[in-house]
Design an enzyme around this catalytic site. Structure first.
Site, PDB file in Angstrom:
ATOM      1  N   LYS A  80       0.853  -1.187   0.000  1.00 12.92           N
ATOM      2  CA  LYS A  80       0.000   0.000   0.000  1.00 12.92           C
ATOM      3  C   LYS A  80       0.885   1.232   0.000  1.00 12.92           C
ATOM      4  O   LYS A  80       1.505   1.573   1.000  1.00 12.92           O
ATOM      5  CB  LYS A  80      -0.932   0.054   1.214  1.00 12.92           C
ATOM      6  CG  LYS A  80      -2.048   1.094   1.010  1.00 12.92           C
ATOM      7  CD  LYS A  80      -2.659   1.603   2.302  1.00 12.92           C
ATOM      8  CE  LYS A  80      -1.922   2.793   2.852  1.00 12.92           C
ATOM      9  NZ  LYS A  80      -2.018   4.010   1.991  1.00 12.92           N
TER      10      LYS A  80
ATOM     11  N   GLY B 154       6.322   5.129   9.260  1.00 11.08           N
ATOM     12  CA  GLY B 154       5.418   6.263   9.403  1.00 11.08           C
ATOM     13  C   GLY B 154       5.376   6.766  10.827  1.00 11.08           C
ATOM     14  O   GLY B 154       6.354   6.675  11.575  1.00 11.08           O
ATOM     15  N   SER B 155       4.211   7.257  11.221  1.00 14.56           N
ATOM     16  CA  SER B 155       4.074   7.918  12.514  1.00 14.56           C
ATOM     17  C   SER B 155       3.938   6.914  13.657  1.00 14.56           C
ATOM     18  O   SER B 155       3.524   5.769  13.470  1.00 14.56           O
ATOM     19  CB  SER B 155       2.832   8.823  12.503  1.00 14.56           C
ATOM     20  OG  SER B 155       1.652   8.042  12.507  1.00 14.56           O
TER      21      SER B 155
ATOM     22  N   GLY C 138       1.807   3.422  14.055  1.00  9.71           N
ATOM     23  CA  GLY C 138       2.556   2.255  14.495  1.00  9.71           C
ATOM     24  C   GLY C 138       1.923   1.572  15.689  1.00  9.71           C
ATOM     25  O   GLY C 138       1.842   0.338  15.751  1.00  9.71           O
TER      26      GLY C 138
ATOM     27  N   GLU D  84       9.202   1.334  11.579  1.00  8.32           N
ATOM     28  CA  GLU D  84      10.164   2.427  11.653  1.00  8.32           C
ATOM     29  C   GLU D  84       9.354   3.696  11.858  1.00  8.32           C
ATOM     30  O   GLU D  84       8.625   4.120  10.973  1.00  8.32           O
ATOM     31  CB  GLU D  84      10.995   2.476  10.366  1.00  8.32           C
ATOM     32  CG  GLU D  84      12.268   3.277  10.522  1.00  8.32           C
ATOM     33  CD  GLU D  84      12.067   4.742  10.225  1.00  8.32           C
ATOM     34  OE1 GLU D  84      11.773   5.499  11.187  1.00  8.32           O
ATOM     35  OE2 GLU D  84      12.173   5.133   9.064  1.00  8.32           O
TER      36      GLU D  84
ATOM     37  N   CYS E 105      12.639  10.827   8.485  1.00  7.20           N
ATOM     38  CA  CYS E 105      12.693  10.275   9.835  1.00  7.20           C
ATOM     39  C   CYS E 105      14.048  10.466  10.482  1.00  7.20           C
ATOM     40  O   CYS E 105      14.153  10.665  11.685  1.00  7.20           O
ATOM     41  CB  CYS E 105      12.328   8.797   9.798  1.00  7.20           C
ATOM     42  SG  CYS E 105      13.366   7.826   8.668  1.00  7.20           S
TER      43      CYS E 105
ATOM     44  N   GLU F 162       8.935  15.276  16.963  1.00  5.78           N
ATOM     45  CA  GLU F 162       9.311  15.167  15.554  1.00  5.78           C
ATOM     46  C   GLU F 162       8.410  16.116  14.764  1.00  5.78           C
ATOM     47  O   GLU F 162       7.270  15.800  14.453  1.00  5.78           O
ATOM     48  CB  GLU F 162       9.156  13.733  15.049  1.00  5.78           C
ATOM     49  CG  GLU F 162       9.671  13.565  13.635  1.00  5.78           C
ATOM     50  CD  GLU F 162       9.550  12.143  13.127  1.00  5.78           C
ATOM     51  OE1 GLU F 162      10.448  11.680  12.408  1.00  5.78           O
ATOM     52  OE2 GLU F 162       8.543  11.496  13.431  1.00  5.78           O
TER      53      GLU F 162
END
Length: 497
Positions: free
Chosen positions: A190, A243-244, A248, A265, A301, A397
């Protein structure tokens, strides 16, 4: 500035498909319109996969794994396929870079930077192709009981859901798909809704390389409903996500019902530690600021968005960082003089501006601090000095071109400040003292530490400590993460009883 990318769309062309299931492209009644972040114009559309579409894609991958040839193929078949694919990626590099510019507006001037290049993606596939004929186990002597051998085997894990971010589609697609295919898994990809066209073309090329139908399937659309349907599907054996942290955590929760394997990650707040004996203070400053401003505009990231600088070289560092910040250019990603991308959408623009506005109340603004007038979602490269390490500028972040600079007085304080975060993805150290470099590198709680430089390479494990994720991408550890370890006890007799 008036800017339109329509001429580039006409010249480059966009993939006309969106959902790939068992080797056949499909469309749906529902579509996503991609709005380009540099211009605000509609670039193109692709289908939004429904829960039913996701189910069909996962079932195709399941059938290909349970009954198909790929998991059972000879090593040479998989090796040759992945090498053919790497060659096709290199052959179509210019086209893919152009599609990325139409997706997320990463400028062509940045496309040659290795970590975000097509070349890196091709290298990842070739690296993992090299593990295919080395996926060995062990033969162990008996521990107790009768005369027998204990054998271990590495076998493909199953159906993998690979969920990609928008910021570096070449590398992050490769880091998930390459080890999965090399191990013999089947995959449902995706892409991010903000970088779909690039991935669709990469998938087309993979099938040109000879991948069997059903081994890799694609579902397009936003996280809800498409991503949610994929991570909760009971036939998915592993989810690999970049992603975020919020997403996650949702994936971890969703995996609990069927105990899916998970690789995550989830970002970082990576520090650069600059000591007075750095080989070049100005270069350290510009390298750090470059990760925050050039190319992705801090939407990476591993960008080193927190600079911990010794007081003896603090002013010199700030001056050099500000000089680079003032030289950043914006606009048409196809213009070779443009150095930075916009923020990916208006929501992220508002979020970053909010951090900057609040930061002005607690830290010293050195440069930047506002949106670039009249040009897409661009934000000026922004530097805050004298930042308190506990403030949100140093802890969150932000995912934008914002550097927080924190002073320190000695090595112990630098290490304490660097580790005082929920993240632990990357870090940089600038010093000419080899003993200090090694000592500090071992003390930092981060997955990758660069000394007088920082880079990501295909054969090295990449991932984070603490809330920066679970597992590693790259190298042998990534390949093994797509396998299951099986033990077989074999009696040493003339006949099996």
């Amino acid at each position: 500035m008036t800017l339109s990318l329509a001429p580039h769309v006409a010249r480059v062309g966009l993939p006309g498909q969106g959902i790939l299931i068992d080797g056949r492209w499909r469309t749906t009644e529902s579509a996503w319109t991609h709005i380009h972040p540099a211009t605000g114009e509609a670039i193109g559309e692709f289908p939004v996969a429904s829960e039913s579409d996701v189910d069909s894609a996962v079932r195709a991958a399941r059938t290909a794994f349970d009954e198909g040839t790929w998991p059972r193929a000879r090593a040479t078949t998989r090796i040759k396929t992945l090498h053919r694919y790497a060659a096709l990626l290199r052959e179509h590099a210019d086209e893919l870079r152009a599609l990325q510019a139409l997706d997320n507006s990463v400028p062509l001037s940045f496309g040659g930077i290795y970590a975000t290049s097509v070349e890196a993606a091709a290298d990842v596939f070739e690296h993992h192709a090299g593990w295919i004929d080395k996926a060995g186990g062990e033969t162990l002597p008996p521990y107790q009981g009768g005369d027998h051998l204990a054998l271990t085997f590495r076998e493909p894990l199953g159906v993998v859901a690979a969920i990609l971010p928008w910021n570096a589609p070449f590398l992050l697609y490769a880091q998930k798909v390459a080890p999965a295919l090399a191990a013999g898994c089947t995959v449902v990809v995706k892409p991010s809704e903000y970088a779909t066209f690039t991935v669709l073309r990469m998938v087309e090329l993979l099938h040109e390389a000879g991948l069997p139908d059903g081994v890799l399937n694609v579902v397009t659309g936003p996280g809800d409903p498409t991503g949610e349907a994929l991570v909760t599907h009971p036939m998915v054996d592993k989810v690999s996500f970049t992603g975020s942290r919020a997403v996650g955590r949702r994936i971890v929760e969703a995996s609990a019902g069927t105990l899916k394997r998970v690789s995550l990650e989830l970002g970082g707040k990576s520090p650069t530690l600059v000591f007075p004996d750095a080989p070049d203070i100005g270069l350290a400053a510009m390298t750090t600021m470059g990760t925050v401003t050039m190319g992705l505009s801090g939407q990476a990231c591993v960008a080193h968005t927190r600079a911990l600088v010794h007081r003896d070289c603090y002013d010199e560092f700030l001056a050099a960082a500000a000089m680079l910040a003032g030289a950043i250019t914006y606009g048409d990603p196809f213009d070779p003089t443009v150095l930075a991308a916009p923020l990916i959408n208006p929501k992220q623009l508002d979020r970053v501006i909010g951090y900057i506005d609040r930061g002005k109340d607690s830290a010293r603004l050195v440069i930047g601090g506002s949106k670039v007038d009249g040009v897409g979602n661009f934000v000026q490269p922004t530097i805050f000095a004298d930042v308190d390490n506990t403030a949100e500028l140093a802890q969150d972040e932000i995912f934008g071109p914002v550097l927080a600079v924190v002073p320190f007085g000695d090595e112990d304080e630098a290490i304490r400040l660097a580790n005082a975060t929920e993240y632990g993805l990357g870090a940089g150290i600038y010093t000419t003292d080899n003993r200090r470099a090694f000592r500090v590198a071992r003390a930092l709680r981060a997955g990758t530490v660069g000394i007088n430089g920082f880079q990501v390479e295909p054969h090295l494990p990449f991932g984070g400590f603490k809330q920066s994720g679970l597992g590693r991408e790259g190298g042998r550890s990534a390949f093994e993460a797509y396998t299951e370890l099986k033990t077989v006890l074999m009696p040493l007799t003339d006949e099996l009883m």
